[in-house]
Design a protein around this motif. Structure first.
Motif, PDB file in Angstrom:
ATOM      1  N   ASP A  89       0.813  -1.218   0.000  1.00 61.02           N
ATOM      2  CA  ASP A  89       0.000   0.000   0.000  1.00 61.02           C
ATOM      3  C   ASP A  89       0.849   1.272   0.000  1.00 61.02           C
ATOM      4  O   ASP A  89       0.320   2.379  -0.085  1.00 61.02           O
ATOM      5  CB  ASP A  89      -0.980   0.014   1.168  1.00 61.02           C
ATOM      6  N   LYS A  90       2.168   1.115   0.076  1.00 62.09           N
ATOM      7  CA  LYS A  90       3.076   2.265  -0.003  1.00 62.09           C
ATOM      8  C   LYS A  90       3.584   2.465  -1.438  1.00 62.09           C
ATOM      9  O   LYS A  90       4.168   3.490  -1.764  1.00 62.09           O
ATOM     10  CB  LYS A  90       4.274   2.010   0.931  1.00 62.09           C
ATOM     11  N   ILE A  91       3.340   1.467  -2.296  1.00 66.63           N
ATOM     12  CA  ILE A  91       3.839   1.499  -3.673  1.00 66.63           C
ATOM     13  C   ILE A  91       2.718   1.889  -4.632  1.00 66.63           C
ATOM     14  O   ILE A  91       1.573   1.469  -4.477  1.00 66.63           O
ATOM     15  CB  ILE A  91       4.397   0.119  -4.083  1.00 66.63           C
ATOM     16  N   GLU A  92       3.059   2.704  -5.625  1.00 72.70           N
ATOM     17  CA  GLU A  92       2.145   3.003  -6.725  1.00 72.70           C
ATOM     18  C   GLU A  92       2.873   2.767  -8.051  1.00 72.70           C
ATOM     19  O   GLU A  92       4.061   3.074  -8.172  1.00 72.70           O
ATOM     20  CB  GLU A  92       1.667   4.459  -6.676  1.00 72.70           C
ATOM     21  N   LEU A  93       2.152   2.245  -9.015  1.00 73.30           N
ATOM     22  CA  LEU A  93       2.677   2.082 -10.363  1.00 73.30           C
ATOM     23  C   LEU A  93       2.099   3.197 -11.226  1.00 73.30           C
ATOM     24  O   LEU A  93       0.876   3.355 -11.299  1.00 73.30           O
ATOM     25  CB  LEU A  93       2.290   0.717 -10.947  1.00 73.30           C
ATOM     26  N   LYS A 120      -3.248  -5.741 -10.575  1.00 71.38           N
ATOM     27  CA  LYS A 120      -4.341  -6.418  -9.879  1.00 71.38           C
ATOM     28  C   LYS A 120      -3.865  -7.704  -9.217  1.00 71.38           C
ATOM     29  O   LYS A 120      -4.235  -8.003  -8.071  1.00 71.38           O
ATOM     30  CB  LYS A 120      -5.479  -6.720 -10.847  1.00 71.38           C
ATOM     31  N   ALA A 121      -3.046  -8.467  -9.918  1.00 74.58           N
ATOM     32  CA  ALA A 121      -2.567  -9.744  -9.378  1.00 74.58           C
ATOM     33  C   ALA A 121      -1.722  -9.541  -8.131  1.00 74.58           C
ATOM     34  O   ALA A 121      -1.756 -10.353  -7.201  1.00 74.58           O
ATOM     35  CB  ALA A 121      -1.768 -10.494 -10.442  1.00 74.58           C
ATOM     36  N   LEU A 122      -0.944  -8.432  -8.084  1.00 71.89           N
ATOM     37  CA  LEU A 122      -0.084  -8.181  -6.935  1.00 71.89           C
ATOM     38  C   LEU A 122      -0.733  -7.283  -5.895  1.00 71.89           C
ATOM     39  O   LEU A 122      -0.178  -7.097  -4.807  1.00 71.89           O
ATOM     40  CB  LEU A 122       1.246  -7.563  -7.384  1.00 71.89           C
ATOM     41  N   GLY A 123      -1.899  -6.729  -6.212  1.00 72.30           N
ATOM     42  CA  GLY A 123      -2.600  -5.888  -5.247  1.00 72.30           C
ATOM     43  C   GLY A 123      -1.925  -4.549  -5.021  1.00 72.30           C
ATOM     44  O   GLY A 123      -1.864  -4.048  -3.891  1.00 72.30           O
ATOM     45  N   ILE A 124      -1.420  -3.937  -6.102  1.00 73.55           N
ATOM     46  CA  ILE A 124      -0.732  -2.648  -6.025  1.00 73.55           C
ATOM     47  C   ILE A 124      -1.491  -1.628  -6.864  1.00 73.55           C
ATOM     48  O   ILE A 124      -1.955  -1.928  -7.972  1.00 73.55           O
ATOM     49  CB  ILE A 124       0.716  -2.770  -6.522  1.00 73.55           C
ATOM     50  N   PRO A 387      -5.257 -11.142 -15.017  1.00 70.94           N
ATOM     51  CA  PRO A 387      -4.538 -11.292 -13.744  1.00 70.94           C
ATOM     52  C   PRO A 387      -4.121 -12.731 -13.450  1.00 70.94           C
ATOM     53  O   PRO A 387      -3.043 -12.963 -12.889  1.00 70.94           O
ATOM     54  CB  PRO A 387      -5.548 -10.778 -12.712  1.00 70.94           C
ATOM     55  N   GLU A 388      -4.952 -13.690 -13.840  1.00 67.32           N
ATOM     56  CA  GLU A 388      -4.618 -15.088 -13.575  1.00 67.32           C
ATOM     57  C   GLU A 388      -3.444 -15.579 -14.428  1.00 67.32           C
ATOM     58  O   GLU A 388      -2.905 -16.670 -14.200  1.00 67.32           O
ATOM     59  CB  GLU A 388      -5.824 -15.995 -13.795  1.00 67.32           C
ATOM     60  N   ASP A 389      -3.036 -14.769 -15.422  1.00 65.53           N
ATOM     61  CA  ASP A 389      -1.899 -15.136 -16.267  1.00 65.53           C
ATOM     62  C   ASP A 389      -0.569 -14.635 -15.712  1.00 65.53           C
ATOM     63  O   ASP A 389       0.493 -14.977 -16.263  1.00 65.53           O
ATOM     64  CB  ASP A 389      -2.079 -14.556 -17.676  1.00 65.53           C
ATOM     65  N   VAL A 390      -0.598 -13.814 -14.661  1.00 72.09           N
ATOM     66  CA  VAL A 390       0.612 -13.141 -14.204  1.00 72.09           C
ATOM     67  C   VAL A 390       1.619 -14.103 -13.577  1.00 72.09           C
ATOM     68  O   VAL A 390       2.821 -14.023 -13.836  1.00 72.09           O
ATOM     69  CB  VAL A 390       0.264 -11.998 -13.222  1.00 72.09           C
ATOM     70  N   PHE A 391       1.145 -15.024 -12.757  1.00 66.48           N
ATOM     71  CA  PHE A 391       2.046 -15.967 -12.091  1.00 66.48           C
ATOM     72  C   PHE A 391       2.053 -17.310 -12.835  1.00 66.48           C
ATOM     73  O   PHE A 391       1.004 -17.799 -13.253  1.00 66.48           O
ATOM     74  CB  PHE A 391       1.620 -16.206 -10.638  1.00 66.48           C
ATOM     75  N   VAL A 392       3.241 -17.877 -12.978  1.00 66.56           N
ATOM     76  CA  VAL A 392       3.356 -19.223 -13.542  1.00 66.56           C
ATOM     77  C   VAL A 392       2.831 -20.211 -12.501  1.00 66.56           C
ATOM     78  O   VAL A 392       3.261 -20.186 -11.343  1.00 66.56           O
ATOM     79  CB  VAL A 392       4.822 -19.563 -13.882  1.00 66.56           C
ATOM     80  N   PRO A 393       1.887 -21.080 -12.862  1.00 64.30           N
ATOM     81  CA  PRO A 393       1.296 -22.005 -11.885  1.00 64.30           C
ATOM     82  C   PRO A 393       2.344 -22.916 -11.249  1.00 64.30           C
ATOM     83  O   PRO A 393       3.329 -23.306 -11.897  1.00 64.30           O
ATOM     84  CB  PRO A 393       0.299 -22.818 -12.728  1.00 64.30           C
ATOM     85  N   LEU A 394       2.144 -23.228  -9.989  1.00 66.49           N
ATOM     86  CA  LEU A 394       3.029 -24.165  -9.308  1.00 66.49           C
ATOM     87  C   LEU A 394       3.000 -25.513 -10.033  1.00 66.49           C
ATOM     88  O   LEU A 394       1.940 -25.968 -10.476  1.00 66.49           O
ATOM     89  CB  LEU A 394       2.588 -24.338  -7.854  1.00 66.49           C
ATOM     90  N   GLY A 395       4.151 -26.128 -10.131  1.00 67.83           N
ATOM     91  CA  GLY A 395       4.251 -27.387 -10.858  1.00 67.83           C
ATOM     92  C   GLY A 395       4.608 -27.207 -12.313  1.00 67.83           C
ATOM     93  O   GLY A 395       4.930 -28.181 -13.013  1.00 67.83           O
ATOM     94  N   GLN A 396       4.538 -25.977 -12.789  1.00 68.21           N
ATOM     95  CA  GLN A 396       4.910 -25.679 -14.174  1.00 68.21           C
ATOM     96  C   GLN A 396       6.242 -24.940 -14.170  1.00 68.21           C
ATOM     97  O   GLN A 396       6.452 -24.011 -13.395  1.00 68.21           O
ATOM     98  CB  GLN A 396       3.836 -24.817 -14.844  1.00 68.21           C
ATOM     99  N   ASP A 397       7.169 -25.337 -15.019  1.00 74.06           N
ATOM    100  CA  ASP A 397       8.485 -24.710 -15.067  1.00 74.06           C
ATOM    101  C   ASP A 397       8.407 -23.271 -15.580  1.00 74.06           C
ATOM    102  O   ASP A 397       7.668 -22.977 -16.528  1.00 74.06           O
ATOM    103  CB  ASP A 397       9.428 -25.508 -15.971  1.00 74.06           C
ATOM    104  N   TRP A 398       9.163 -22.381 -14.921  1.00 76.42           N
ATOM    105  CA  TRP A 398       9.334 -21.019 -15.451  1.00 76.42           C
ATOM    106  C   TRP A 398      10.424 -21.071 -16.502  1.00 76.42           C
ATOM    107  O   TRP A 398      11.495 -21.652 -16.274  1.00 76.42           O
ATOM    108  CB  TRP A 398       9.733 -20.079 -14.318  1.00 76.42           C
ATOM    109  N   GLU A 399      10.178 -20.488 -17.655  1.00 76.03           N
ATOM    110  CA  GLU A 399      11.144 -20.543 -18.746  1.00 76.03           C
ATOM    111  C   GLU A 399      11.527 -19.135 -19.184  1.00 76.03           C
ATOM    112  O   GLU A 399      10.689 -18.220 -19.191  1.00 76.03           O
ATOM    113  CB  GLU A 399      10.568 -21.309 -19.940  1.00 76.03           C
ATOM    114  N   PHE A 400      12.794 -18.963 -19.541  1.00 75.64           N
ATOM    115  CA  PHE A 400      13.222 -17.681 -20.088  1.00 75.64           C
ATOM    116  C   PHE A 400      12.499 -17.439 -21.407  1.00 75.64           C
ATOM    117  O   PHE A 400      12.403 -18.345 -22.246  1.00 75.64           O
ATOM    118  CB  PHE A 400      14.733 -17.670 -20.326  1.00 75.64           C
ATOM    119  N   PRO A 401      11.972 -16.246 -21.611  1.00 76.60           N
ATOM    120  CA  PRO A 401      11.268 -15.973 -22.874  1.00 76.60           C
ATOM    121  C   PRO A 401      12.232 -15.925 -24.050  1.00 76.60           C
ATOM    122  O   PRO A 401      13.442 -15.714 -23.886  1.00 76.60           O
ATOM    123  CB  PRO A 401      10.628 -14.602 -22.624  1.00 76.60           C
TER     124      PRO A 401
END
Length: 413
Positions: A89-93, A120-124, A387-401
């Motif tokens: 709540d101290k941060i603004e984008l 929205k996904a991070l609540g900022i 917003p549901e696309d922002v985080f890579v789901p657990l169990g799925q590998d994060w890959e460099f774009p």
């Protein structure tokens, strides 16, 4: 200043050692002042006026504003602040809209949806500011620059330049003169408008912001107006502006100071302290991606379709392969955003490149677009991101774009 040894983006790879992007301990609330790793420049009068030896403790600032373009570096800034313990709540984008109020477009369609989804996904909190008429209003400017508008506590605030109303009056008189075929009145109005202001050219590929006006008039000046006139930042506050420039991006950014006073700093007149912090200034490209990876953030899908930078779609620093990519993604026929550049070059008699027209500049360059990620292609071409696309789901590998380590092709963002 002693300019540090850096890892240039063009030399950075997936195997480059991570130095700054690893986990860090929170410091927020511990009365710790952040000092730059390398002492800032004090050579010029501007340097001396804005020199800042260190930041205040982070908890001292009324709010911490991240200049948010939707690119990787501003993501890194936000995540770095969170790891330092800064409350959300101290941060603004702050996101500058560069197409607001214009039928013509300059930006990628997915940029704004990504900014909204991330916030929205991070609540900022996400706030918008813009120059009315966007990029093209400044390219074809005759008279005063268009007003600046921004989201404020009580709604939308619009700030006009002193000569904006006179510009409107003169343009109305010119329309009437054309109807009446009054050439004398038409010439008189035109000459007065030209004295107020005259652009009629595309931005230049230089570091000088007076001719590379897209950055100055659509971003820097817009943000300054918002700070000076907003009820939340006008007076009696301490503001920290956070931006993601890094030395490895370009020769010019190599000598940037990590922290300094902002141009809107007015401690005596308005009791308004405004400081600038570039927390990633010494980071490598690999450091930035490591931070994003650890938070399991899906970056802007533009990176996943092969672009190495997230700036305007029609950015003047695009290389031939990026321009070929723009044509591939959004078309090049009548009504396309690419055709806007072709038409503008002809109408203005001014080419985006200082030597050749845009089609000659592109030549037979191969598009930079990578087709392996079909979801990212759909998101980019349709301008959708949730917003549901922002985080890579657990169990799925994060890959460099695909565009993660394509160096500095096309210049800095």
């Amino acid at each position: 200043m002693d300019i540090p040894e850096i890892i240039r983006d063009i030399d950075c790879t997936i195997n480059t050692k991570v130095i700054y992007g690893g986990p860090i301990k929170p410091i927020y609330g511990n009365n710790i002042q952040i000092s730059p790793q390398y002492k800032g420049r004090t050579e010029t009068s501007h340097d001396k006026r804005n020199y800042l030896a260190n930041l205040l403790p982070l908890e001292t600032y009324s709010k911490i504003i991240v200049l948010f373009s939707s690119g990787k570096d501003c993501l890194g800034c936000v995540l770095h602040l969170l790891e330092l313990g800064v409350p959300k709540d101290k941060i603004e984008l702050w996101h500058h809209l560069i197409d607001k109020g214009s039928d013509k477009k300059m930006d990628h369609p997915v940029t704004l949806p990504y900014a909204k989804a991330f916030a929205k996904a991070l609540g900022i909190r996400l706030r918008f500011s813009w120059r009315e008429g966007g990029f093209w209003s400044e390219v074809f400017r005759l008279g005063s620059s268009a007003p600046v508008s921004f989201e404020d506590a009580g709604g939308i605030t619009t700030v006009e330049s002193k000569l904006w109303q006179r510009t409107i009056e003169l343009k109305a008189l010119m329309e009437q003169a054309e109807l009446e075929d009054n050439l004398d009145m038409l010439e008189t109005c035109f000459n007065e408008l030209k004295q107020i202001g005259y652009r009629m050219k595309l931005p230049a590929k230089v570091s000088d912001l007076s001719t590379r006006f897209c950055s100055a008039y659509l971003k820097i000046m817009v943000g300054n107006v918002a700070i000076i006139h907003s009820e939340e930042t006008k007076r009696d506050c301490k503001i920290l502006m956070v931006s993601g420039e890094r030395r490895g991006e370009s020769h010019n950014r190599r000598v940037y100071n990590e922290c300094e006073k902002h141009g809107t700093n007015a401690e005596t007149r308005n009791n308004r302290t405004v400081h600038v912090w570039r927390p990633l200034i010494d980071w490598s490209l690999r450091d930035v991606w490591e931070k994003i990876k650890r938070f399991r953030i899906n970056p802007n899908p533009l990176y996943r379709v092969g672009l190495n930078r997230v700036s305007c779609a029609l950015c003047i620093f695009n290389g031939p392969s990026q321009w070929a990519g723009v044509k591939e993604l959004y078309g090049s026929g009548e009504g396309s955003i690419f055709q806007q550049i072709v038409d503008a070059e002809k109408e203005l008699g001014f080419t985006l490149d200082n030597k050749v027209d845009i089609n000659t500049f592109i030549g037979d360059a191969v598009s930079c677009i990578d087709h392996s990620n079909l979801l990212a292609l759909e998101q980019v071409m349709k301008g959708i991101f949730y917003p549901e696309d922002v985080f890579v789901p657990l169990g799925q590998d994060w890959e460099f774009p695909a565009g993660a380590f394509r160096g500095t092709e096309g210049g800095p963002c």
